[in-house]
Design an enzyme around this catalytic site. Structure first.
Site, PDB file in Angstrom:
ATOM      1  CG  ASN A   9      -1.708   1.247   1.406  1.00 52.32           C
ATOM      2  OD1 ASN A   9      -1.806   2.051   0.479  1.00 52.32           O
ATOM      3  ND2 ASN A   9      -2.296   1.430   2.585  1.00 52.32           N
ATOM      4  CE  LYS A  11       0.064   3.424   4.704  1.00 53.61           C
ATOM      5  NZ  LYS A  11       0.044   3.556   6.133  1.00 53.61           N
ATOM      6  CG  HIS A  95      -5.779   1.844   5.140  1.00 55.62           C
ATOM      7  ND1 HIS A  95      -5.323   2.800   6.004  1.00 55.62           N
ATOM      8  CD2 HIS A  95      -4.775   0.941   5.011  1.00 55.62           C
ATOM      9  CE1 HIS A  95      -4.083   2.501   6.376  1.00 55.62           C
ATOM     10  NE2 HIS A  95      -3.731   1.365   5.783  1.00 55.62           N
ATOM     11  CD  GLU A  97      -2.924   5.477   6.699  1.00 56.80           C
ATOM     12  OE1 GLU A  97      -2.932   5.548   5.467  1.00 56.80           O
ATOM     13  OE2 GLU A  97      -1.984   4.964   7.349  1.00 56.80           O
ATOM     14  CD  GLU A 167      -3.663  -2.723   7.285  1.00 54.99           C
ATOM     15  OE1 GLU A 167      -2.530  -2.957   6.874  1.00 54.99           O
ATOM     16  OE2 GLU A 167      -4.270  -1.679   7.035  1.00 54.99           O
ATOM     17  N   GLY A 173       2.387   1.890  10.848  1.00 52.39           N
ATOM     18  CA  GLY A 173       3.353   2.980  10.734  1.00 52.39           C
ATOM     19  C   GLY A 173       4.055   3.331  12.038  1.00 52.39           C
ATOM     20  CB  SER A 213       5.118  -2.240  12.072  1.00 49.68           C
ATOM     21  OG  SER A 213       4.707  -0.916  12.354  1.00 49.68           O
TER      22      SER A 213
END
Ligand code: PEP
Length: 252
Positions: A9, A11, A95, A97, A167, A173, A213
């Site tokens: 991904n 992003k 996702h 985010e 996730e 991250g 991660s």
């Protein structure tokens, strides 16, 4: 036996030139990998160029989002048909985010999954709890809510065309990876929800990726768990060296 799938991904990273450089490296270095599905998900602007660059290779293409309406006055949005038209096979939906920054609800996620399936795309549904939710012992409630909300109204046949990515938000991250046991218990829980609602055969065929991660040095130990079938990778997918090492670590 479920074939592992490693997805990058990207992003909101990489110009078209940068995307092409990365993907050309990947297609050369990973050309002999046959036992792992390899997927890259660039920004919308780079999809068509990347599609051309990977034509005939073993690298597959996905988008990071779509909007559920087919066309019309939705400034800034991209439909499932447009994503398909840009040569994507997969699309990431829900996702964390998108859920946190763009306030996407389960209802949005459900509509997007249905639009993706209707267009013949394979959605990767992301689910996962935040740190405060884990600390409040709400992990399983959150996962059940995300899975039920996203899959509402779908059939067992639809589920054959879906991938789920677990996730944990606290691991994305942050460099803080879930332990293989922590990930495994949530993956097994997701598989059980799918078995209870869509049947055992469907649940056994479902691929469930872990994301958060993932790096070349931790992917193997995660993948040894029986219900972990691949990884959705952010940071480590942006450099050829780390993504290549990560995919190679998953190949027998
Ligand atoms: C992600 O964004 O889906 C992700 C897992 O990111 P990272 O690998 O950087 O934690």
């Amino acid at each position: 036996m479920r074939k592992p799938i490693i997805a990058g991904n990207w992003k909101m990273n990489k110009t078209i030139t940068e995307a092409l450089e990365l993907v050309r490296n990947l297609s050369i270095e990973l050309k002999d990998i046959k036992d792992v599905d390899i997927l890259v998900c660039p920004a919308f602007t780079a999809l068509c160029s990347v599609a051309q660059a990977i034509e005939g290779s073993n690298i597959k293409l996905g988008a990071q989002n779509l909007f559920w309406e087919e066309k019309g006055a939705f400034t800034g949005e991209v439909s499932a048909l447009m994503v398909k038209d840009a040569h994507c096979e997969y699309v990431i939906i829900g996702h964390s985010e998108r859920r946190s920054i763009f306030k996407e609800t389960n209802d949005y996620v459900n509509k997007k999954i249905k639009a993706a399936l209707k267009a013949g795309l394979l959605p990767i549904l992301c689910v996962g709890e935040r740190l405060d939710e884990r600390e409040d012992n709400k992990t399983f409630d959150v996962i059940a809510d995300h899975v039920h909300g996203a899959l509402e109204g779908l059939s067992a046949d639809d589920l054959k065309n879906i991938i789920i990515a677990y996730e944990p938000v606290w691991a994305i991250g942050t460099g803080k990876v879930a332990t293989p046991d922590q990930a495994q218990e949530v993956h097994a829980f997701i598989r059980k929800i799918v078995a209870d609602n869509f049947g055992k055969e469907v649940s056994e065929g479902l691929r469930i990726q872990y994301g958060g991660s993932v790096k070349p040095d931790n992917v193997k130990i995660l993948m040894e768990k029986p219900d972990i079938d691949g990884a959705l990778v952010g940071g480590a997918s942006l450099k050829a060296e780390s993504f290549i090492a990560l995919v190679q670590a998953c190949s027998k």
